[in-house]
Design a protein around this motif. Structure first.
Motif, PDB file in Angstrom:
ATOM      1  N   ALA A  92       6.068   1.433   6.893  1.00 18.60           N
ATOM      2  CA  ALA A  92       5.671   2.643   5.645  1.00 18.60           C
ATOM      3  C   ALA A  92       5.048   1.010   4.494  1.00 18.60           C
ATOM      4  CB  ALA A  92       7.628   3.189   4.906  1.00 18.60           C
ATOM      5  N   HIS A 131      -1.769  -0.337   2.822  1.00 18.73           N
ATOM      6  CA  HIS A 131      -3.459  -0.083   2.900  1.00 18.73           C
ATOM      7  C   HIS A 131      -3.154   1.021   1.452  1.00 18.73           C
ATOM      8  CE1 HIS A 131      -4.579  -0.968   6.915  1.00 18.73           C
ATOM      9  NE2 HIS A 131      -3.179  -0.748   7.202  1.00 18.73           N
ATOM     10  N   ALA A 132      -2.218   2.175   1.364  1.00 15.52           N
ATOM     11  CA  ALA A 132      -2.469   2.215   0.203  1.00 15.52           C
ATOM     12  C   ALA A 132      -2.837   2.118  -1.443  1.00 15.52           C
ATOM     13  CB  ALA A 132      -1.126   3.361  -0.362  1.00 15.52           C
ATOM     14  N   ARG A 170       3.814  -1.467   5.786  1.00  9.88           N
ATOM     15  CA  ARG A 170       2.007  -1.611   6.317  1.00  9.88           C
ATOM     16  C   ARG A 170       1.074  -0.454   5.173  1.00  9.88           C
ATOM     17  NH1 ARG A 170       0.809  -2.248  11.936  1.00  9.88           N
ATOM     18  NH2 ARG A 170       2.263  -3.854  12.104  1.00  9.88           N
ATOM     19  N   ARG A 171       2.204   0.699   5.339  1.00  3.58           N
ATOM     20  CA  ARG A 171       1.268   1.881   4.743  1.00  3.58           C
ATOM     21  C   ARG A 171       0.762   1.791   3.289  1.00  3.58           C
ATOM     22  NH1 ARG A 171       4.785   5.801   6.395  1.00  3.58           N
ATOM     23  NH2 ARG A 171       6.042   6.080   4.067  1.00  3.58           N
ATOM     24  N   THR A 172       1.992   1.199   2.409  1.00  2.69           N
ATOM     25  CA  THR A 172       1.843   1.130   0.746  1.00  2.69           C
ATOM     26  C   THR A 172       0.603   0.221   0.804  1.00  2.69           C
ATOM     27  OG1 THR A 172       3.274  -0.689   0.837  1.00  2.69           O
ATOM     28  CG2 THR A 172       4.234   1.384   0.286  1.00  2.69           C
ATOM     29  N   TYR A 227       2.912   1.625  -6.161  1.00  2.00           N
ATOM     30  CA  TYR A 227       3.484   0.662  -4.539  1.00  2.00           C
ATOM     31  C   TYR A 227       3.551   0.036  -4.261  1.00  2.00           C
ATOM     32  CZ  TYR A 227       0.074   5.123  -3.147  1.00  2.00           C
ATOM     33  OH  TYR A 227      -0.334   6.611  -2.224  1.00  2.00           O
ATOM     34  N   GLU A 238       6.741   5.635  -3.545  1.00  2.00           N
ATOM     35  CA  GLU A 238       5.533   6.437  -3.282  1.00  2.00           C
ATOM     36  C   GLU A 238       5.392   7.498  -3.810  1.00  2.00           C
ATOM     37  OE1 GLU A 238       3.805   5.777   1.469  1.00  2.00           O
ATOM     38  OE2 GLU A 238       6.411   6.156   1.262  1.00  2.00           O
TER      39      GLU A 238
END
Length: 374
Positions: free
Chosen positions: A201, A207-208, A203-205, A187, A168
């Motif tokens: 985390a 969205h990224a 889910r964060r990737t 990602y 990440e």
């Protein structure tokens, strides 16, 4: 010197950090002397009061870098993009990727001029910029000099050798280095690592990756829909059915626009499971039947069996156990793996029990126990 105090006070506007850095800069440059009424500018010294603390730091950093070779500038830019807290080993490796050696004298100068701090004896392990705004100022200097992307690329290459746990961070540096496609891959690598370990985390990737695609102008693309489906499934794992349904509808609409049948089938299937999760099993039945028809057209047995299983669960929940039995029996003709067959057999036993055929339910469960023993 009352006039000097008034100038500093007016410009600092109540910001003690500004005042401390400005006076510290003057002390380091020998521009202040002790007089009968406190500190004042040395005779003949003339210095304008900068507009901001950033301007103070910019001046101090510029003068510090003038004391060393050109490699100091590159090394400082690399340190700044690594973050406010700098791990010395990472900095050394990143500097190596930039084809320079990490200069210890630079760190010692930063510490001496109170632009960096470290715990006693820990410089060999880590050190930190004295304030996040200082790091941002150096980063801004790198950007203006046209060296920021190169510094980020050096950090990304350093992190490439540190495995998926650092993927990440690598992705973020690749993005800043102007390599969005490579950032997407990083990602994705990070998402695989976080899957099953850290749902937030993971889910964060997702969205990224969506943000990166958006920055590239990619909107009507299967990759966007796949990420929405993945987000829907992450919400499903947390029993967040409303969010799950929202993302499946977005993916479904996109799939219809671009004519991507596989994506469409997946999105509709997941929308059906979201509707079941919201307690509307009857409404979910026609949705899952639509997904089933699409998956039968595509011809992927595992996906067909899964949709049939979800359809049967909806039928049973809606009070149609006989329909569920027929659906599960169809599903078993498509199910090949033992795990899928075990799940479907349990569903079948449950449907028979709901329909009042308790003996048949027990026979199915007994048969499963015999398979396990065998």
């Amino acid at each position: 010197d009352e006039e000097l105090v008034e100038r500093v006070h007016e410009r600092a506007a109540g910001n003690p950090l500004f005042a401390v850095q400005l006076v510290g800069d003057w002390v380091a440059r020998g521009l202040l002397v002790v007089g009968p009424h406190g500190f004042s500018l040395a005779p003949g010294a003339r210095t304008p009061v900068p507009d901001s603390v950033g301007a103070v730091w910019r001046g101090r950093v510029t003068r510090l870098l003038e004391q060393g070779p050109e490699s100091w500038t590159t090394a400082l830019y690399v340190a700044a993009v690594l973050g406010t807290d700098v791990h010395t080993e990472e900095w050394r490796e990143a500097c190596g990727e930039a084809r320079i050696a990490a200069p210890l004298p630079l760190v010692l100068r930063l510490l001496a001029e109170r632009l960096a701090v470290s715990e006693p004896g820990s410089v060999g392990d880590r050190w930190s910029f004295v304030h996040g705004m200082l790091r941002e100022t150096i980063e801004s200097m790198a950007r203006q000099a046209g060296h920021l992307q190169a510094a980020h690329l050096a950090c990304a290459r350093m992190l490439s050798g540190r495995g998926p746990t650092q993927a990440e961070r690598k992705a973020a540096h690749l993005l800043e280095a102007g390599q969005p496609e490579e950032a997407l891959d990083a990602y994705a690598e990070a998402g695989k690592w976080f899957h099953g370990r850290d749902d937030v985390a993971c889910r964060r990737t997702l969205h990224a990756r969506l943000d990166v695609l958006r920055s590239m102008g990619v909107t009507e693309d299967e990759r966007v829909g796949r990420l929405w489906v993945s987000l829907a499934r992450s919400h499903h794992l947390r029993n967040e059915s409303e969010a799950q349904e929202r993302y499946t509808r977005m993916a479904e609409a996109l799939a219809r626009r671009i004519g991507e049948k596989q994506l469409l089938a997946d999105a509709i299937h997941d929308r059906g499971t979201a509707i079941v999760g919201r307690g509307s099993s009857r409404r979910a039945i026609p949705v899952l039947q639509e997904a089933l028809a699409l998956r039968e057209e595509i011809g992927w047995d595992k996906a067909i069996a899964l949709t049939l299983g979800e359809l049967a669960a909806a039928q049973q929940s809606a009070g149609f156990p006989d329909d569920a039995v027929s659906t599960i029996e169809r599903a078993l003709t498509y199910a090949h793996g033992p795990q899928m067959r075990h799940w479907l057999s349990n569903c079948l036993a449950s449907a028979h029990e709901q329909a009042g055929r308790v003996d048949e339910a027990w026979a199915i469960l007994d048969g499963q126990r015999e398979e396990v023993r065998g």
